[in-house]
Structure formats: structure tokens, C-alpha cells
Design an enzyme around this catalytic site. Structure first.
Site, PDB file in Angstrom:
ATOM      1  N   PRO A  98      38.305 -25.689 -25.906  1.00 28.16           N
ATOM      2  CA  PRO A  98      39.196 -24.668 -26.463  1.00 28.16           C
ATOM      3  C   PRO A  98      38.846 -24.338 -27.915  1.00 28.16           C
ATOM      4  CG  PRO A  98      40.357 -26.748 -26.118  1.00 28.16           C
ATOM      5  CD  PRO A  98      39.010 -26.898 -25.507  1.00 28.16           C
ATOM      6  N   GLY A 102      40.507 -28.150 -32.652  1.00 27.75           N
ATOM      7  CA  GLY A 102      40.099 -29.382 -33.341  1.00 27.75           C
ATOM      8  C   GLY A 102      39.098 -30.203 -32.550  1.00 27.75           C
ATOM      9  N   LEU A 103      38.461 -29.581 -31.542  1.00 24.45           N
ATOM     10  CA  LEU A 103      37.519 -30.338 -30.708  1.00 24.45           C
ATOM     11  C   LEU A 103      36.070 -29.910 -30.928  1.00 24.45           C
ATOM     12  CD1 LEU A 103      39.568 -30.558 -27.374  1.00 24.45           C
ATOM     13  CD2 LEU A 103      39.399 -32.248 -29.193  1.00 24.45           C
ATOM     14  N   GLY A 104      35.825 -29.187 -32.003  1.00 20.69           N
ATOM     15  CA  GLY A 104      34.438 -28.874 -32.368  1.00 20.69           C
ATOM     16  C   GLY A 104      33.798 -27.795 -31.514  1.00 20.69           C
ATOM     17  N   SER A 105      34.583 -26.819 -31.051  1.00 22.05           N
ATOM     18  CA  SER A 105      34.002 -25.808 -30.155  1.00 22.05           C
ATOM     19  C   SER A 105      32.913 -24.987 -30.853  1.00 22.05           C
ATOM     20  CB  SER A 105      35.095 -24.905 -29.583  1.00 22.05           C
ATOM     21  OG  SER A 105      35.292 -23.778 -30.382  1.00 22.05           O
ATOM     22  N   ALA A 107      30.904 -25.870 -33.299  1.00 25.59           N
ATOM     23  CA  ALA A 107      29.684 -26.674 -33.478  1.00 25.59           C
ATOM     24  C   ALA A 107      28.960 -26.831 -32.143  1.00 25.59           C
ATOM     25  CB  ALA A 107      30.045 -28.048 -34.046  1.00 25.59           C
ATOM     26  N   ALA A 108      29.707 -27.047 -31.067  1.00 27.98           N
ATOM     27  CA  ALA A 108      29.058 -27.283 -29.768  1.00 27.98           C
ATOM     28  C   ALA A 108      28.382 -26.017 -29.244  1.00 27.98           C
ATOM     29  CB  ALA A 108      30.086 -27.803 -28.760  1.00 27.98           C
ATOM     30  N   ASP A 151      31.073 -32.583 -37.799  1.00 32.86           N
ATOM     31  CA  ASP A 151      31.121 -31.979 -36.454  1.00 32.86           C
ATOM     32  C   ASP A 151      29.713 -31.718 -35.915  1.00 32.86           C
ATOM     33  OD1 ASP A 151      33.828 -31.876 -36.870  1.00 32.86           O
ATOM     34  OD2 ASP A 151      34.061 -29.794 -36.210  1.00 32.86           O
TER      35      ASP A 151
HETATM   36  O1  PMV Z   1      36.743 -28.651 -36.566  1.00 28.21           O
HETATM   37  P1  PMV Z   1      37.973 -29.472 -36.601  1.00 28.21           P
HETATM   38  O2  PMV Z   1      39.239 -28.714 -36.502  1.00 28.21           O
HETATM   39  O3  PMV Z   1      37.851 -30.643 -35.691  1.00 28.21           O
HETATM   40  O4  PMV Z   1      38.110 -30.152 -38.063  1.00 28.21           O
HETATM   41  C1  PMV Z   1      37.057 -30.584 -38.797  1.00 28.21           C
HETATM   42  C2  PMV Z   1      37.425 -31.752 -39.626  1.00 28.21           C
HETATM   43  C3  PMV Z   1      37.762 -31.520 -41.074  1.00 28.21           C
HETATM   44  O5  PMV Z   1      37.596 -32.794 -41.709  1.00 28.21           O
HETATM   45  C4  PMV Z   1      39.197 -31.076 -41.221  1.00 28.21           C
HETATM   46  C5  PMV Z   1      36.859 -30.498 -41.750  1.00 28.21           C
HETATM   47  C6  PMV Z   1      35.417 -30.958 -41.936  1.00 28.21           C
HETATM   48  O6  PMV Z   1      34.578 -30.090 -42.209  1.00 28.21           O
HETATM   49  O7  PMV Z   1      35.123 -32.156 -41.819  1.00 28.21           O
END
Ligand code: PMV
Length: 315
Positions: A98, A102-105, A107-108, A151
Site C-alpha cells: 500500500p 509506512g511499508l516502503g512502497s 523504495a520497493a 528504506d
Molecule cells: O517510508 P516510511 O513511512 O516507512 O518512513 C520512513 C522512516 C522515517 O524514519 C520516518 C524517515 C526516513 O527517511 O528514515
């Protein structure tokens, strides 16, 4: 027709989100059940066509916006490969991670595309984990503004890592846990943009530097202790540290009512510890569970309003 494929997992942050942006250690692990996949094939017409239905994207590279993350990733690979032009290509990206959860979508999707494209263009050096992580970091800047780098590292390496943002090089230490740890990952269903939350934390840190610096340092302390507890396989200690980390995240104002509700429900049903994961104010939370309690914690999370509960193991 040659077809080249690659995939990358989602991720969870076990300890140290936000504080990691300010140089404190953090621990993250891949969430292999949710993935992004990229497929690159030779195109029929000149140009590069990008199709990502899960991200509602369908366009030619030359017509894409400046800040389009997938188009940016393609251009980065082209530049890194020092190719004056790209051959006709069809790039497809799918993701079941999703967005803004907060699950790194972000980046993946970027990592899977970069790796598949690098392989398709026969650039083995660019398809190496370290290079995929570096290029994904550049794309992450579009989503995050000032990403810590955790991430992109964890999705490219696909291993649990202890991470410290540093100059000139980040400290990246993949590590093994003594005993597999069972985690439930529950979605609040509330979408929350990482960039907005990270920017807000920065404003609060600027307004109250001493208070926020102390919170960040306390998170660093927790992450260092957690690494030892994970390496020793001490579940109860890991759980207690997750709870401590959650208190610090609340003080940073990045928790939220739905996250709190799920954290409480998990603890009451017998989780060893629970906290939000990622940027917060929505997205996902994680709960560490003993195998015997897994089912009861899972149903407690569902009853407390979780949209989806996944089970994963940190090994
Ligand atoms: O991408 P998210 O929502 O999992 O968050 C990243 C984690 C943070 O520490 C909040 C930001 C970062 O760049 O590390």
C-alpha cells in the site's frame, strides 16, 4: 523478445524511525509477503513506455513529469550506464504494497524497476545490491525530501539491517537474530505521507531543539539495546524495547488514535510489545508475538479495526 524481471520487498522499521534521520541508529527488516515487481521488455515503437496500474501511471518517458518517481528512476539508470539514448522499451511495474502505509512502497517500486532495467540493459554492476540501494536513494528524495537511507537499503539488500546515517558513508550492518521472531503487521487503513510527517517533526525539532534531541537520543539508546536483544533471541526484552520506542514516538507526536488503538489491543491480547512502524500518524503498526498468542493477538487487532493483519518472521 527478451523479458527481464526483478522484484523488491516492502519493509518494516522495527526501531528508530524519525530519529534515524538525525543520525541515530535504526533497525529495519524486509516484509517479503508484500512486493513490487518490474518487467522490462523490448518495445515495438521508439521510446520508453512506463505502465504502473497500481500507481495509476501509464505514460511515455518523454512525456512524464519532472518529479515522476518511475521516470526519474529510468533516467537515473540511463545516466549511470552512460547511455546517450535508450532502446525502445516497455516497462511494467506492479506492487501490492500500500502507498503511504509506512511499508516502503516507493523504495520497493523504484528498486525493482532499477534492478530489472539495469539487467535488461546488461549493466550487471548497476544491478548489484549496493548500486540498486544508491540509485533508489536518489528516487526516495522525491517521496521523502530528506530520507535517512534506511528504506532503500533494506529493500535492496532484502535483509534485516542495523543502520546509521553517516558521512561520507552510512553504517549498514546486516545482522542475524538468534531465534526467529514472529511479528504481526496491522494496517490502520489511514494513509499518511512520509514527507509531511518528516517535515513536521523537523519543524518541531527546530522549535524545541533540546527536547527533540533528547527524544532522538533516547530512540538511539533503545535501538542499540534492541540489536543486542535480537541477536540474543530475547523476545521479552525486544517487546519491552518496542513499547519504550512507542512512548518516544508518541512524544514526537507521530502516533495517532488508530495506531494507539491497535497498539493497546495487541498488548492486551498478550503481545510482547507493540509500536507504530514507519513515519506514523497512520499506516501500519507492528506487534511482537509469542507463537502461542499469535492467533488471539491477530483477532484482537482485527476487532480493534485493523484493515489487514500480516504475519512475518524476522530471521
Ligand atoms: O517510508 P516510511 O513511512 O516507512 O518512513 C520512513 C522512516 C522515517 O524514519 C520516518 C524517515 C526516513 O527517511 O528514515
Amino acid at each position: 523478445m527478451t523479458l527481464t524481471k526483478a522484484s523488491a520487498p516492502g519493509k518494516i522499521i522495527l526501531f528508530g524511525e524519525h530519529a534515524v534521520v538525525y543520525g541515530q541508529p535504526a533497525i529495519a527488516a524486509p516484509l517479503t509477503q508484500l512486493r513490487a515487481w518490474a518487467r522490462v521488455s523490448d518495445g515495438q515503437k521508439p521510446g520508453v513506455y512506463i505502465s504502473a496500474p497500481d500507481l495509476h501511471e501509464e505514460h511515455w518517458l518523454h512525456e512524464s513529469d519532472e518529479d515522476d518517481a518511475l521516470a526519474f528512476a529510468v533516467r537515473l539508470v540511463q545516466q549511470a550506464a552512460r547511455l546517450p539514448a535508450l532502446p525502445p522499451l516497455h516497462i511494467q511495474v506492479h506492487s501490492d504494497i500500500p502507498i503511504a502505509g509506512g511499508l516502503g512502497s516507493g523504495a520497493a517500486t523504484a528498486a525493482s524497476l532499477i534492478r530489472a532495467l539495469a539487467r535488461h540493459l546488461q549493466q550487471p554492476d548497476l544491478a548489484r545490491d549496493e548500486r540498486v540501494a544508491e540509485l533508489t536513494y536518489e528516487v526516495e528524495k522525491i517521496h521523502h525530501g530528506t530520507p535517512s537511507g534506511i528504506d532503500n537499503t533494506v529493500v535492496a539488500l532484502e535483509r534485516a539491517v542495523y543502520f546509521v546515517r553517516d558521512q561520507p558513508r552510512n553504517q549498514i550492518e546486516p545482522f542475524k537474530v538468534a531465534r526467529p521472531m514472529s511479528l504481526l503487521v496491522a494496517d490502520t487503513g489511514v494513509r499518511s505521507g512520509t514527507r509531511e510527517v518528516v517535515d513536521d517533526v523537523r519543524r518541531r525539532w527546530q522549535a524545541q531543539p533540546q527536547r527533540f534531541q533528547a527524544l532522538f537520543e533516547a530512540c538511539g539508546h533503545v535501538a542499540r539495546a534492541a540489536r543486542l536483544a535480537l541477536q540474543e533471541g530475547d523476545g521479552p526484552a525486544v517487546g519491552r524495547l518496542m513499547n519504550e520506542n512507542q512512548v518516544l514516538l508518541q512524544s514526537m507526536t507521530v502516533s495517532g488514535p488508530q495506531l494507539e488503538q491497535l497498539v493497546r489491543a495487541a498488548r492486551e491480547a498478550g503481545a510482547l510489545g507493540a509500536k507504530l512502524s514507519g513515519a506514523g500518524r497512520g499506516g501500519n503498526m507492528i506487534a511482537l508475538v509469542d507463537e502461542r498468542r499469535r492467533i488471539s493477538v491477530q483477532s484482537a487487532l482485527q476487532q480493534a479495526g485493523a484493515r489487514r493483519v500480516l504475519h512475518t518472521t524476522i530471521a
